[in-house]
Design an enzyme around this catalytic site. Structure first.
Site, PDB file in Angstrom:
ATOM      1  N   ASP A  78       0.919  -1.414   0.257  1.00 55.92           N
ATOM      2  CA  ASP A  78      -0.241   0.120   0.009  1.00 55.92           C
ATOM      3  C   ASP A  78       0.927   1.184   0.117  1.00 55.92           C
ATOM      4  OD1 ASP A  78      -1.516   1.693   0.256  1.00 55.92           O
ATOM      5  OD2 ASP A  78      -1.889   1.541   2.538  1.00 55.92           O
ATOM      6  N   HIS A  93     -31.539 -15.067  17.362  1.00 55.43           N
ATOM      7  CA  HIS A  93     -32.679 -14.571  17.365  1.00 55.43           C
ATOM      8  C   HIS A  93     -33.013 -14.459  19.059  1.00 55.43           C
ATOM      9  CE1 HIS A  93     -32.267 -19.121  18.832  1.00 55.43           C
ATOM     10  NE2 HIS A  93     -31.321 -19.450  17.154  1.00 55.43           N
ATOM     11  N   GLU A 127     -29.951 -21.310   9.145  1.00 58.80           N
ATOM     12  CA  GLU A 127     -28.440 -21.583  10.599  1.00 58.80           C
ATOM     13  C   GLU A 127     -27.628 -22.800  10.021  1.00 58.80           C
ATOM     14  OE1 GLU A 127     -26.968 -21.901  12.449  1.00 58.80           O
ATOM     15  OE2 GLU A 127     -27.313 -22.419  14.484  1.00 58.80           O
ATOM     16  N   CYS A 141     -10.182   8.720  -8.882  1.00 55.59           N
ATOM     17  CA  CYS A 141     -11.097   9.541  -8.662  1.00 55.59           C
ATOM     18  C   CYS A 141     -11.462  10.778  -9.306  1.00 55.59           C
ATOM     19  CB  CYS A 141     -11.733   9.037  -6.605  1.00 55.59           C
ATOM     20  SG  CYS A 141     -10.847  10.579  -6.449  1.00 55.59           S
TER      21      CYS A 141
END
Length: 439
Positions: free
Chosen positions: A84, A210, A284, A114
């Site tokens: 980077d 849940h 699940e 950009c």
């Protein structure tokens, strides 16, 4: 020297193995183009999927020390290094290309650009982040001067430099665009897929299992059981926390609600306002022949299967069911969809949320099955720069504990007592006295 798509020196017959050779990703672009956010997003996704990826941050260009660190990183068995930096000139990129060719590594260039609107937004967001770390520096001046200083030196990547992904970065999907040349192999293709979606700077997500179900009380796995009385109480508390009846005026309100297709998740969010969708990928883990059984019953009927699962819980697949590895692949689409949104509430199940939370926590795949995602707890995930912070909010409604650690003895010849030593406590029959615990 011209570097080909495989980054091999001219006349050399040695090419990187298409399946096993490590990959060096060189990040290219001027300051404040979203390079670091995207780099860490790619590394996080690859690591979550089982690759060994790391971001190597440099000020401008990769140095000899950087390349030595990458060589050591690969010798340790890792396989994706992301540099980077800016690498604005062809000469700086050639240094990395030559290193890759000499070492027989794959190379991929990713160039970021950009528009002016996105650049201003990136500068504002970056300044805000760094001011929280150090208020003594004029960060805005520093970033704008750096951008002006480096712009004249920028030489866009040429097609002859190697496999190339060009990203025109924007939070707006109508302006965000990605083009690619010479991309090959599953890892590079996965990187292309990650970059195809805009990187949202500020994000908040809400996750919850849940409410306690009737099967949770009995210690049974899977199935489509409904909420217990305490689970219904949790649904009320969760609604009060997230903009439902009885909530405070300033309480957070999700923009969208995602649940599984099972009753216990749908009923958990029934009083929370907002558009919702029941998503099959949030169901699940499929326990196959063990659906609806307690751990005691699995040990009694299938002791070898129970031991094999304890030995390698991540890769073990229930007969006619799924493994955590299967589940990780299943929820990939959910995670990718989350990353293009914010203020989403996801109510799902223990195994599913373990896989999703592993992405935000940076947990390696083998450790996913042991992430603790307790019942009756709201998990709030917020982006922080290119990282995420997880806040745990217990809503204080009594419930059973379903968390099970790996037992020390995982042998197929172990005794029943050894097999069941870490099984959570549960009841043999529904308890009507649960009602008395609700306040």
């Amino acid at each position: 020297m011209v570097v080909t798509g495989a980054a091999v020196v001219p006349g050399s017959s040695v090419k990187p193995c298409p399946l096993r050779a490590p990959l060096v990703v060189t990040i290219v672009g001027l300051p404040c183009r979203g390079k670091s956010l995207a780099s860490h997003k790619v590394a996080r996704h690859l690591s979550w999927r089982g690759e060994s990826a790391k971001v190597f941050t440099v000020e401008e260009n990769a140095t000899n020390e950087t390349l030595r660190e990458i060589s050591l990183f690969f010798k340790e068995g890792n396989n994706v290094a992301i540099i980077d930096g800016m690498h604005l000139t062809r000469a700086s990129r050639q240094t990395v290309a030559t290193f890759c060719a000499d070492s027989v590594f794959h190379q991929l260039l990713i160039e970021f650009t950009c528009n002016e609107k996105c650049l201003e937004e990136n500068i504002t967001d970056t300044v805000r982040f760094y001011r929280n770390l150090d208020q003594s520096t004029d960060w805005e001046c520093r970033f704008r001067e750096g951008n002006e200083r480096h712009t004249p030196a920028f030489e866009p990547c040429a097609p002859t430099e190697g496999p190339l992904i060009t990203v025109n970065n924007s939070e707006d999907p109508m302006f965000h665009s990605v083009t690619a040349r010479g991309v090959r192999g599953s890892t590079q293709t996965a990187i292309l897929g990650v970059l195809a979606s805009p990187v949202i700077r500020q994000q908040t997500f809400y996750f919850s299992r849940h409410g306690e179900s009737e099967y949770n009380v009995l210690g049974r796995i899977g199935g489509d059981a409904d909420l217990s009385p305490r689970g219904m109480k949790y649904a009320e508390r969760l609604a009060r926390q997230l903009g439902g009846p009885g909530s405070a005026p300033d309480s957070p309100r999700p923009k969208v609600i995602w649940t599984s297709e099972l009753r216990r998740t749908i009923h958990t969010v029934q009083n929370i306002p907002g558009p919702r969708a029941a998503i099959k990928d949030l169901n699940e883990i499929n326990a196959g022949i063990c659906e609806g059984l307690t751990y005691e019953e699995i040990q009694e009927r299938f002791p070898q299967e129970f031991a094999w699962r304890d030995q390698d819980k991540f890769k073990y697949r229930y007969p006619h069911g799924e493994s955590y590895l299967d589940l990780l692949q299943r929820v990939d689409s959910v995670v990718q969809a989350l990353l293009t949104n914010t203020d989403v509430l996801v109510v799902s199940h223990q195994a599913v949320l373990r896989c999703i939370m592993a992405y935000f926590k940076g947990v390696k795949p083998d450790d996913v099955p042991y992430i603790n995602v307790p019942l009756h707890t709201l998990l709030v995930v917020r982006s922080y720069g290119y990282d995420f912070v997880v806040e745990t909010v217990p809503l204080k409604v009594e419930c059973v504990d379903t968390y099970r650690i790996q037992p020390k003895n995982c042998s197929t010849t172990r005794t029943t007592a050894d097999a069941l030593v870490t099984v959570p406590a549960h009841f043999d029959a529904p308890l009507s006295q649960q009602m008395s615990t609700i306040s």
